[in-house]
Design an enzyme around this catalytic site. Sequence first.
Site, short mmCIF file in Angstrom:
data_model
loop_
_atom_site.label_atom_id
_atom_site.label_comp_id
_atom_site.label_asym_id
_atom_site.label_seq_id
_atom_site.Cartn_x
_atom_site.Cartn_y
_atom_site.Cartn_z
N SER A 138 0.84 -1.19 0.00
CA SER A 138 0.00 0.00 0.00
C SER A 138 0.88 1.25 0.00
O SER A 138 1.71 1.41 -0.90
CB SER A 138 -0.96 -0.05 1.19
OG SER A 138 -2.02 0.87 1.02
N ASP B 33 -8.46 -4.61 -6.28
CA ASP B 33 -8.00 -3.85 -5.11
C ASP B 33 -8.86 -2.60 -4.90
O ASP B 33 -8.97 -1.77 -5.80
CB ASP B 33 -6.54 -3.45 -5.28
CG ASP B 33 -5.88 -3.04 -3.98
OD1 ASP B 33 -6.46 -2.21 -3.26
OD2 ASP B 33 -4.79 -3.55 -3.67
N HIS C 294 -7.26 -6.02 -0.81
CA HIS C 294 -6.13 -5.08 -0.83
C HIS C 294 -4.84 -5.84 -0.60
O HIS C 294 -4.56 -6.31 0.49
CB HIS C 294 -6.35 -4.03 0.26
CG HIS C 294 -5.40 -2.88 0.21
ND1 HIS C 294 -4.95 -2.33 -0.96
CD2 HIS C 294 -4.82 -2.17 1.21
CE1 HIS C 294 -4.15 -1.32 -0.68
NE2 HIS C 294 -4.04 -1.20 0.63
#
Length: 502
Positions: free
Chosen positions: A222, A441, A471
């Site tokens: 991320s 995602d 994710h």
Amino acid sequence: MTRFVRWTALVVAAGLLTAGCTGGGSGDGSGDGGSQDDGKGASALDWGACKSSGDEPAPGDGWQCATLKVPLDWSKPDGPTIGLALIRAKATGDDRLGSLLFNFGGPGGSGVDMLPSYAGTAAKLRERYDLVSWDPRGVSASEGVRCRSDKDIQAAEAKVDGTPDTPAEERTFLADAVDFGKGCEKSAGKLLAHVSTTDSARDMDRIRQAVGDDKLNYLGISYGTELGGVYAHLFPDKVGRLTLDAVVDPTADAVGHAKNQSLGFQRALDNYLKSTGKDPEQGSREIADLLRRIDAEPLPTSTDGRKLTQSLALTGIVLPLYTKEGWPTLTLALETAEQGDGTALLTLADGYNEREPSGRYGTTTHSQRAISCLDDKQRPSLADVKKLLPEFEEISPVFGPFLGWDLAGWCHEWPVPGQFHTPEVSAPGADPILVIGNTGDPATPYEGARRMADELGKDVGVLLTWKGEGHGAYGSGSDCVDATVDSFFLEGTVPKDGKVCS
């Protein structure tokens, strides 16, 4: 809602976070968990036993902690220093390759807290690497920023409308943003101007030196992908085996990030609705209508007399979209909300906001805001956002309005200026970097992975695509992804650019 929805929200909700630690005494009681300068600008780490974090016990056997001193201001390397909290689990095998550094996202996520719970996912990598993570500057045990009290956080949740409908609500919205920024400035002091992604990338190279590696081996997830990209740009000759998973689009400015997340979460919501047999367009309208009703009249809950506001409801919807396994929980929460009970959605929102039953809140969002507002030079005004709102609503009737309004309040009148519109991640001459994109995602839409690979440069960015949900890809159920990543880290095998795992 915040502009960068953090990866750690998923594991908070799942109850996977284990105890954190700060630098403590050595295992035999002889060390202080600190660091000593080696005379070359780096520090030799004094690894020792981890201490407990708050009310939580220290992690179990096999975990060590230390503190690394780094410059407060990297432009003044001989000036005042701050301490970075590190955690390590040593390699289990004899054929050790070095250390593997992890950043789990945010910005603002605690690597010291997260790594012990992630170690099972990385067990194969631990055979040949010491697993290492840290709390970046301004986060948790590394001079963590705390911008307001628990009481004030809860009060703001109740009074601030994330999509203000009247001039009075707009004034409250912006006043709360100013108050939050002032709280951060009071808490962090001079540090507030030195918690940028660039600062942390330089810290990473100091960590590399301190653990004794010639090149950095790294897994960023991320926001950790943006941090990894900035590191590669600053230190291309120090890039070792570096993987970026759940990729932040490096070409997007603040408005672009908000639009990307509106698209990503709407896409995930559509996929969820299809799985329930509903038409995505109709289902989204129903959820948007539910949120409007909650805005007009917050729902009662069975949680200490608290009510479910529209903003908390939206946050509760966001959380289970992080993983396909969370979808049944979302179904139950939406059904009970339609029946007039906001308890389930409030519980999910509390998981995202790191709120404990005692009423104590975590500070990830505080650090996240301090870091991203120092990074972001683009700060749209209220008038700017009002012009943009139709575009956001077109992208997503559910998430668009919240993420659009968030632009006006997130860094409103922030005490320190922003540093860039978009991060520089080009890394000519670096070893190949594995970039993983997940087509489903929600928080970092797939398109950002291709853009990251392109921005890193020809023969540097290598794209791996997973046709999945949730994710992040590594450790999420794809044998193909896991085998590719393991082979890259353990054997140095670089897959063909464009490889697809289904």
